[in-house]
Design an enzyme around this catalytic site. Structure first.
Site, PDB file in Angstrom:
ATOM      1  N   GLU A 166      39.286  60.467  68.822  1.00 58.38           N
ATOM      2  CA  GLU A 166      40.590  59.574  68.840  1.00 58.38           C
ATOM      3  C   GLU A 166      40.634  58.913  70.139  1.00 58.38           C
ATOM      4  O   GLU A 166      41.625  58.642  70.759  1.00 58.38           O
ATOM      5  CB  GLU A 166      41.930  60.725  68.661  1.00 58.38           C
TER       6      GLU A 166
HETATM    7  C1  LIG Z   1      33.548  66.293  66.263  1.00 55.26           C
HETATM    8  C2  LIG Z   1      33.988  64.644  66.043  1.00 55.26           C
HETATM    9  C3  LIG Z   1      34.837  64.342  65.103  1.00 55.26           C
HETATM   10  C4  LIG Z   1      35.143  63.003  64.773  1.00 55.26           C
HETATM   11  N1  LIG Z   1      35.823  62.828  63.812  1.00 55.26           N
HETATM   12  C5  LIG Z   1      35.947  61.388  63.237  1.00 55.26           C
HETATM   13  C6  LIG Z   1      36.680  61.035  62.071  1.00 55.26           C
HETATM   14  O1  LIG Z   1      37.239  62.035  61.416  1.00 55.26           O
HETATM   15  N2  LIG Z   1      36.776  59.982  61.608  1.00 55.26           N
HETATM   16  C7  LIG Z   1      36.156  58.786  62.527  1.00 55.26           C
HETATM   17  O2  LIG Z   1      36.149  57.726  62.114  1.00 55.26           O
HETATM   18  N3  LIG Z   1      35.564  59.084  63.559  1.00 55.26           N
HETATM   19  C8  LIG Z   1      35.447  60.351  64.056  1.00 55.26           C
HETATM   20  N4  LIG Z   1      34.780  60.798  65.359  1.00 55.26           N
HETATM   21  C9  LIG Z   1      34.206  59.672  66.170  1.00 55.26           C
HETATM   22  C10 LIG Z   1      34.824  59.353  67.546  1.00 55.26           C
HETATM   23  O3  LIG Z   1      36.091  58.972  67.134  1.00 55.26           O
HETATM   24  C11 LIG Z   1      33.998  58.773  68.273  1.00 55.26           C
HETATM   25  O4  LIG Z   1      32.848  59.582  68.539  1.00 55.26           O
HETATM   26  C12 LIG Z   1      34.706  58.078  69.409  1.00 55.26           C
HETATM   27  O5  LIG Z   1      35.111  56.909  68.895  1.00 55.26           O
HETATM   28  C13 LIG Z   1      33.214  57.548  70.416  1.00 55.26           C
HETATM   29  O6  LIG Z   1      32.390  56.714  69.704  1.00 55.26           O
HETATM   30  P1  LIG Z   1      30.770  57.019  69.951  1.00 55.26           P
HETATM   31  O7  LIG Z   1      30.813  58.479  69.677  1.00 55.26           O
HETATM   32  O8  LIG Z   1      30.272  56.012  68.958  1.00 55.26           O
HETATM   33  O9  LIG Z   1      30.606  56.658  71.640  1.00 55.26           O
HETATM   34  P2  LIG Z   1      30.477  55.070  72.215  1.00 55.26           P
HETATM   35  O10 LIG Z   1      31.696  54.290  71.819  1.00 55.26           O
HETATM   36  O11 LIG Z   1      29.219  54.659  71.929  1.00 55.26           O
HETATM   37  O12 LIG Z   1      30.974  55.479  73.421  1.00 55.26           O
HETATM   38  C14 LIG Z   1      29.913  56.150  74.556  1.00 55.26           C
HETATM   39  C15 LIG Z   1      30.570  56.179  76.036  1.00 55.26           C
HETATM   40  O13 LIG Z   1      30.390  54.965  76.489  1.00 55.26           O
HETATM   41  C16 LIG Z   1      31.816  54.505  76.903  1.00 55.26           C
HETATM   42  N5  LIG Z   1      32.419  53.185  76.427  1.00 55.26           N
HETATM   43  C17 LIG Z   1      32.013  52.958  75.255  1.00 55.26           C
HETATM   44  N6  LIG Z   1      32.415  51.601  75.189  1.00 55.26           N
HETATM   45  C18 LIG Z   1      33.109  51.121  76.553  1.00 55.26           C
HETATM   46  C19 LIG Z   1      33.775  50.185  76.982  1.00 55.26           C
HETATM   47  N7  LIG Z   1      34.079  49.056  76.267  1.00 55.26           N
HETATM   48  N8  LIG Z   1      33.996  50.040  78.339  1.00 55.26           N
HETATM   49  C20 LIG Z   1      34.046  51.291  78.903  1.00 55.26           C
HETATM   50  N9  LIG Z   1      33.186  52.396  78.560  1.00 55.26           N
HETATM   51  C21 LIG Z   1      32.968  52.283  77.140  1.00 55.26           C
HETATM   52  C22 LIG Z   1      32.744  55.414  76.023  1.00 55.26           C
HETATM   53  O14 LIG Z   1      34.106  55.930  76.579  1.00 55.26           O
HETATM   54  C23 LIG Z   1      31.992  56.963  75.970  1.00 55.26           C
HETATM   55  O15 LIG Z   1      32.064  57.427  77.158  1.00 55.26           O
HETATM   56  C24 LIG Z   1      34.499  62.152  65.505  1.00 55.26           C
HETATM   57  C25 LIG Z   1      33.744  62.419  66.500  1.00 55.26           C
HETATM   58  C26 LIG Z   1      33.397  63.693  66.818  1.00 55.26           C
HETATM   59  C27 LIG Z   1      32.407  64.113  67.862  1.00 55.26           C
END
Ligand SMILES: Cc1cc2nc3c(=O)[nH]c(=O)nc-3n(C[C@H](O)[C@H](O)[C@H](O)COP(=O)(O)OP(=O)(O)OC[C@H]3O[C@@H](n4cnc5c(N)ncnc54)[C@H](O)[C@@H]3O)c2cc1C
Length: 611
Positions: A458
């Site tokens: 989220e």
């Molecule tokens: C158990 C679980 C349930 C989930 N359920 C859902 C769901 O039901 N539906 C759904 O759509 N998604 C879901 N998600 C996905 C979740 O919303 C994403 O994991 C989250 O948005 C982060 O995306 P990412 O994992 O690709 O990490 P990334 O976006 O790759 O981020 C990795 C790190 O880089 C940082 N970062 C990224 N971009 C920037 C920036 N521009 N500036 C500074 N820092 C940055 C982030 O803060 C983070 O620390 C779920 C995730 C998990 C683990």
């Protein structure tokens, strides 16, 4: 105080929730009906959720052929939850709801999260259906939302993709019109979707007859290319099994395939999936492509999604609080029963005396009071935000508009603060258990693992920090900040009337002057690069400032209560938790604000090779 008592105090003596019953929408309700809902939820949580919390952690979901297998306990818990009517509790009577205030609904859901946060997928289903109520057509509401509120079908939110999490502008799922009659489908303009969605919670299971996926995808332009950025994103209903206009399954499986389950650190009672849309595993009419029905207008998908974000984030924040409280209660119980060590007196320790229970040691008391202060303070914040949702929905126009604005500002805190500090509470709960806390024989390690998710999903901590400092505090020319400032001033004024709280009122106002100064300094040259380089420390300071305000407001209400003997003990605990927050926590904000104030680029400017 246990959860029920804490909720009663916060709802009835602090937030005056009963006054909502004077509004036409809630006119059939009274404290008695609210309490009856709490009784039911507490009972179901105690009987169907709590006993199975460890089981759903150890018996992870697994795939058998095309089917995901969940423990029987999850099916039973889901059935009991559906039977309670809580899926549609806040909805209109016409669609089978109870027209409960959201504040009461969110409080009732807290019992389930406390007992077992990961059994079922109910909050997602509610969020999905709520979105359709706002943005769906009449038929989409009747067909999809109504069947979700009744518990017949479940819902998901499919935003993330393997390569696009925080940056949804980079999603590549595409949606193309499905033939010449695609605009005439009674369920909504019909498209064929192709793409992969990652991390989808409850993306596959057999708990319900059908699953209603809400999917973000891009409609290509006339040149066949996807529009870059978030502007090109649209929203679609993609049912796992296709349905007819009467809400019956047609017997045709939609082209949505489970590619695999993610094996998570915690929150294992809920499946988490990689879904492939439109790859031809389940061709529809002989062709690959998942059938999806457009919701709202093309290219308005993210705007639709963000409509339900505030409530979804209050839900995440509340889940984090409940995990924190679960650890607090467990470690309090442990500390009351574990004999270890002897008190130090002026003459040293008396080795011949029996050991004392660890709750008698000052440091253990510190760890308990820290947990109480984090978790009960955060619970108050979530309920305050929930009350703003009710104000937004049912208040007089000006009060509603102010509530909406304040909610926008507070939402990043309501989501992020408990995710960080109630997780810290879980860590302290482990610490109180000593070595036993580090084993799977006690529940506290699971609470920590479950809670670790909340800073990630989220919107990550980093993204919320940038949203707060980059957008929310500057919104409407700082109007939301003005509203918050006014409420803080009001609280401080009321606190000054109670001699025991007057000093805290001064500390609160001084803290907010420092936060305001750092906000101005961050933006002093208007460069987002330097302003946002320390957005997370800023959010930490802002969050502690908000909690200090909430705690003082709660303490003011506790101080003016008419008390029974039992109430006096509770009041002592409430005031102590407030004092802990001011004495041990509030001072941290200066350390967080320093790099913001100075626009410190130590981290941002470091060349990659130097790491
Ligand atoms: C158990 C679980 C349930 C989930 N359920 C859902 C769901 O039901 N539906 C759904 O759509 N998604 C879901 N998600 C996905 C979740 O919303 C994403 O994991 C989250 O948005 C982060 O995306 P990412 O994992 O690709 O990490 P990334 O976006 O790759 O981020 C990795 C790190 O880089 C940082 N970062 C990224 N971009 C920037 C920036 N521009 N500036 C500074 N820092 C940055 C982030 O803060 C983070 O620390 C779920 C995730 C998990 C683990």
């Amino acid at each position: 105080m246990k959860l029920r008592q804490t909720l009663q105090f916060l709802l009835y003596e602090w937030l005056d929730t009963e006054s909502l019953c004077r509004r036409p929408r809630f006119a059939d309700h009274a404290r008695e009906t609210f309490d009856a809902v709490f009784d039911t939820c507490e009972r179901i949580a105690r009987e169907k959720y709590a006993p199975f919390n460890r089981l759903v952690d150890t018996q992870e979901p697994y795939v058998d052929g095309d089917t995901v297998v969940l423990p029987q306990a999850t099916h039973d818990a889901h059935k009991a939850f559906v039977a309670s009517g809580m899926l549609g509790a806040a909805q209109d009577y016409e669609i089978g709801g109870m027209q409960l205030p959201y504040t009461v609904n969110a409080s009732a859901n807290a019992f389930f999260a406390l007992a077992s946060v990961s059994i079922g997928s109910n909050l997602l289903t509610v969020a999905n259906a709520n979105l359709l109520l706002i943005h769906g057509t009449y038929t989409q509401k009747r067909m999809f939302a109504a069947n979700e509120f009744s518990g017949r079908w479940a819902g998901t939110m499919c935003l993330s993709e393997p390569q696009a999490g925080s940056s949804l502008s980079d999603i590549t799922a595409r949606a193309e019109p499905d033939g010449d009659d695609s605009q005439d489908d009674p369920l909504g303009p019909r498209y064929r979707l192709r793409g992969n969605k990652m991390w989808i919670s409850s993306g596959e299971h057999e708990l319900t007859e059908n699953i209603v996926h809400l999917v973000l995808a891009k409609i290509p332009g006339p040149d066949g290319k996807l529009i870059p950025g978030t502007r090109g994103i649209s929203l679609f209903i993609v049912p796992k099994k296709l349905v007819d206009i009467d809400g019956q399954l047609t017997g045709v499986r939609n082209d949505v395939a489970l590619a695999g389950l993610n094996h998570k650190l915690g929150w294992r009672g809920t499946t988490n999936t990689l879904l492939n849309f439109g790859e031809g595993k389940f061709p529809v009419d002989g062709r690959a492509g998942a059938i999806g029905y457009l919701v709202g207008q093309p290219n308005e998908g993210l705007r639709c999604m963000f409509h339900m974000m505030n409530e979804a984030r209050i839900g995440v924040g509340t889940a984090a609080v409940m995990l924190g409280l679960a650890g607090y209660y467990a470690s309090l119980d442990y500390a009351r029963n574990r004999p270890q060590g002897r008190p130090v007196g002026i003459g040293g320790k008396d080795a011949a005396s029996p050991p004392v229970r660890i709750i008698e040691h000052a440091d253990v008391k510190r760890m308990l009071l820290a947990q109480k202060s984090y978790c009960e303070g955060a619970l108050a914040l979530e309920l305050y935000c929930a009350r703003l949702v009710d104000e937004d929905h049912t208040g007089e126009p000006q009060a509603a508009a102010e509530a909406r604005l304040l909610l926008e500002l507070l939402t990043p805190i309501a989501k992020s603060w408990p995710s960080e500090w109630c997780l810290e509470a879980n860590s302290l709960a482990i610490q109180i258990h000593g070595g036993y806390g580090y084993t799977r024989d006690f529940p506290v390690e699971q609470y920590w693992r479950d809670n670790r998710l909340n800073m990630i999903h989220e919107g990550t901590h980093g993204i919320h920090g940038m949203d707060l400092l980059g957008r929310k505090v500057r919104m409407g020319g700082g109007r939301a900040m003005d509203l918050l400032r006014q409420r803080i001033v009001d609280t401080a004024q009321r606190a000054r009337a109670q001699p025991e709280l007057a000093g805290y009122a001064a500390a609160l106002q001084s803290a907010w002057e420092r936060i305001a100064s750092a906000t101005r300094a961050a933006w002093s040259d208007g460069d987002p690069g330097s302003a946002l380089a320390n957005a997370v420390p800023y959010m930490q300071a802002f969050g502690h400032g908000v909690l200090a305000w909430i705690w003082l407001d709660v303490a003011t209400a506790a101080g003016s209560r008419d008390l029974t003997a039992q109430g006096e003990t509770a009041r002592v605990g409430t005031i102590a938790a407030m004092r802990y927050f001011y004495h041990y926590e509030l001072g941290k904000i200066d350390a967080w604000l320093a790099p913001v104030q100075q626009r410190d680029m130590t981290c941002a400017d470091l060349p990659e090779e130097a790491f």
